[in-house]
Design a protein around this motif. Sequence first.
Motif, PDB file in Angstrom:
ATOM      1  N   GLY A 156      -8.185 -57.733  20.658  1.00  0.00           N
ATOM      2  CA  GLY A 156      -7.313 -58.607  21.429  1.00  0.00           C
ATOM      3  C   GLY A 156      -8.046 -59.824  21.974  1.00  0.00           C
ATOM      4  O   GLY A 156      -9.258 -59.979  21.832  1.00  0.00           O
ATOM      5  N   GLN A 157      -7.281 -60.678  22.622  1.00  0.00           N
ATOM      6  CA  GLN A 157      -7.804 -61.961  23.108  1.00  0.00           C
ATOM      7  C   GLN A 157      -8.849 -61.776  24.210  1.00  0.00           C
ATOM      8  O   GLN A 157      -8.769 -60.877  25.039  1.00  0.00           O
ATOM      9  CB  GLN A 157      -6.652 -62.809  23.654  1.00  0.00           C
ATOM     10  CG  GLN A 157      -7.052 -64.227  24.033  1.00  0.00           C
ATOM     11  CD  GLN A 157      -5.942 -64.960  24.771  1.00  0.00           C
ATOM     12  OE1 GLN A 157      -5.926 -65.027  25.995  1.00  0.00           O
ATOM     13  NE2 GLN A 157      -4.979 -65.497  24.002  1.00  0.00           N
ATOM     14  N   THR A 158      -9.830 -62.673  24.213  1.00  0.00           N
ATOM     15  CA  THR A 158     -10.832 -62.767  25.279  1.00  0.00           C
ATOM     16  C   THR A 158     -10.755 -64.163  25.888  1.00  0.00           C
ATOM     17  O   THR A 158     -10.094 -65.064  25.354  1.00  0.00           O
ATOM     18  CB  THR A 158     -12.256 -62.549  24.734  1.00  0.00           C
ATOM     19  OG1 THR A 158     -12.615 -63.684  23.926  1.00  0.00           O
ATOM     20  CG2 THR A 158     -12.350 -61.285  23.892  1.00  0.00           C
TER      21      THR A 158
ATOM     22  N   LEU B 264     -12.125 -58.110  26.811  1.00  0.00           N
ATOM     23  CA  LEU B 264     -10.753 -58.578  26.723  1.00  0.00           C
ATOM     24  C   LEU B 264     -10.336 -59.214  28.046  1.00  0.00           C
ATOM     25  O   LEU B 264     -10.738 -58.763  29.118  1.00  0.00           O
ATOM     26  CB  LEU B 264      -9.800 -57.416  26.416  1.00  0.00           C
ATOM     27  CG  LEU B 264     -10.017 -56.642  25.120  1.00  0.00           C
ATOM     28  CD1 LEU B 264      -9.039 -55.464  25.067  1.00  0.00           C
ATOM     29  CD2 LEU B 264      -9.855 -57.536  23.911  1.00  0.00           C
TER      30      LEU B 264
ATOM     31  N   GLY C  73      -5.375 -60.241  26.391  1.00  0.00           N
ATOM     32  CA  GLY C  73      -5.890 -59.336  25.368  1.00  0.00           C
ATOM     33  C   GLY C  73      -5.551 -57.889  25.644  1.00  0.00           C
ATOM     34  O   GLY C  73      -5.219 -57.129  24.724  1.00  0.00           O
TER      35      GLY C  73
ATOM     36  N   ARG D 201     -15.037 -55.726  23.315  1.00  0.00           N
ATOM     37  CA  ARG D 201     -13.670 -56.176  23.045  1.00  0.00           C
ATOM     38  C   ARG D 201     -13.031 -55.389  21.909  1.00  0.00           C
ATOM     39  O   ARG D 201     -11.824 -55.107  21.930  1.00  0.00           O
ATOM     40  CB  ARG D 201     -13.650 -57.678  22.757  1.00  0.00           C
ATOM     41  CG  ARG D 201     -14.529 -58.148  21.589  1.00  0.00           C
ATOM     42  CD  ARG D 201     -14.650 -59.667  21.609  1.00  0.00           C
ATOM     43  NE  ARG D 201     -15.405 -60.243  20.501  1.00  0.00           N
ATOM     44  CZ  ARG D 201     -16.717 -60.449  20.527  1.00  0.00           C
ATOM     45  NH1 ARG D 201     -17.436 -60.087  21.578  1.00  0.00           N
ATOM     46  NH2 ARG D 201     -17.320 -61.018  19.491  1.00  0.00           N
TER      47      ARG D 201
ATOM     48  N   THR E 132     -10.053 -52.266  22.246  1.00  0.00           N
ATOM     49  CA  THR E 132      -8.882 -52.285  21.369  1.00  0.00           C
ATOM     50  C   THR E 132      -8.715 -50.944  20.668  1.00  0.00           C
ATOM     51  O   THR E 132      -7.606 -50.421  20.554  1.00  0.00           O
ATOM     52  CB  THR E 132      -9.020 -53.427  20.345  1.00  0.00           C
ATOM     53  OG1 THR E 132      -9.244 -54.662  21.033  1.00  0.00           O
ATOM     54  CG2 THR E 132      -7.779 -53.558  19.482  1.00  0.00           C
TER      55      THR E 132
ATOM     56  N   ASN F 151      -5.442 -62.406  16.968  1.00  0.00           N
ATOM     57  CA  ASN F 151      -5.865 -61.306  17.837  1.00  0.00           C
ATOM     58  C   ASN F 151      -4.869 -60.150  17.776  1.00  0.00           C
ATOM     59  O   ASN F 151      -3.653 -60.351  17.749  1.00  0.00           O
ATOM     60  CB  ASN F 151      -5.983 -61.775  19.286  1.00  0.00           C
ATOM     61  CG  ASN F 151      -7.157 -62.698  19.511  1.00  0.00           C
ATOM     62  OD1 ASN F 151      -6.973 -63.863  19.838  1.00  0.00           O
ATOM     63  ND2 ASN F 151      -8.368 -62.196  19.345  1.00  0.00           N
TER      64      ASN F 151
END
Length: 246
Positions: free
Chosen positions: A23-25, A41, A45, A79, A83, A201
């Motif tokens: 996912g997004q950071t 994250l 995220g 990260r 996930t 992502n």
Amino acid sequence: MTDSVAAVEDGRHVRSMTVVRHGQTSYNAKHRMQGQIDIPLNSVGRWQVERAAEELRAEYVDGAPQDRHLLVVSSDLGRAAATAHAFADPLGQTVHLDPGLRERSFGEWEGASAEEVRQRWPEDYESWSRGAGGELLHGAETKAQVGKRGLETLNRWIHRAGPDTDLMIFSHGSFIAQALQALLGMASEYPEYLGLVTMRNAHWARLMPRDLPDGGLRWSMIDYNRGPAIAMRGDWDNPRGLVQTD
């Protein structure tokens, strides 16, 4: 979508392989090059991976026969591991960490934004952006090195998983694109590794094995850059009503 041949030593192989991007950071949101810096994250995220995990469990786990098994493997960077845990923890599955699944290293460019790189090294930035290797002058791994590392790591877990197993791999954008191009044989046709785009992502690719008469294995890619339905309906990178805290 595409396929290629990979050797299997004992004829036993996984039922399927799904490769998921983290996912997004905060670095993703600011268009900074993460490479192997261990960035967690952000709030977006964490929201993304929960949505992705729900859909992955519904599609690949719910209602599956009891003789099917899961094997969950992740890059050891936080990260990707977070996930993986979003998917695996509700199922009581162990997450196996493997540094071989880490993102491509970008050398001294790591931590810089694309705009900072463009301003400081305009010629190298332009070379990198068109796939000509300008980043290699700054200590980045070559795409071929990442592809080789990815192929070796994926094959190790494919062989370990055995039959009737759905292998779930959690990793990083550049790594996934380059590892899958090596696995599918695309790198020999496109040595600049521009055959696949970087996935969004918390999106994924799914591959299925097919036996060949000579005992080899051909991989067929069923999905690439697939995400939850909500990713197509709304703003996946800045969801409404979610306050970004980091």
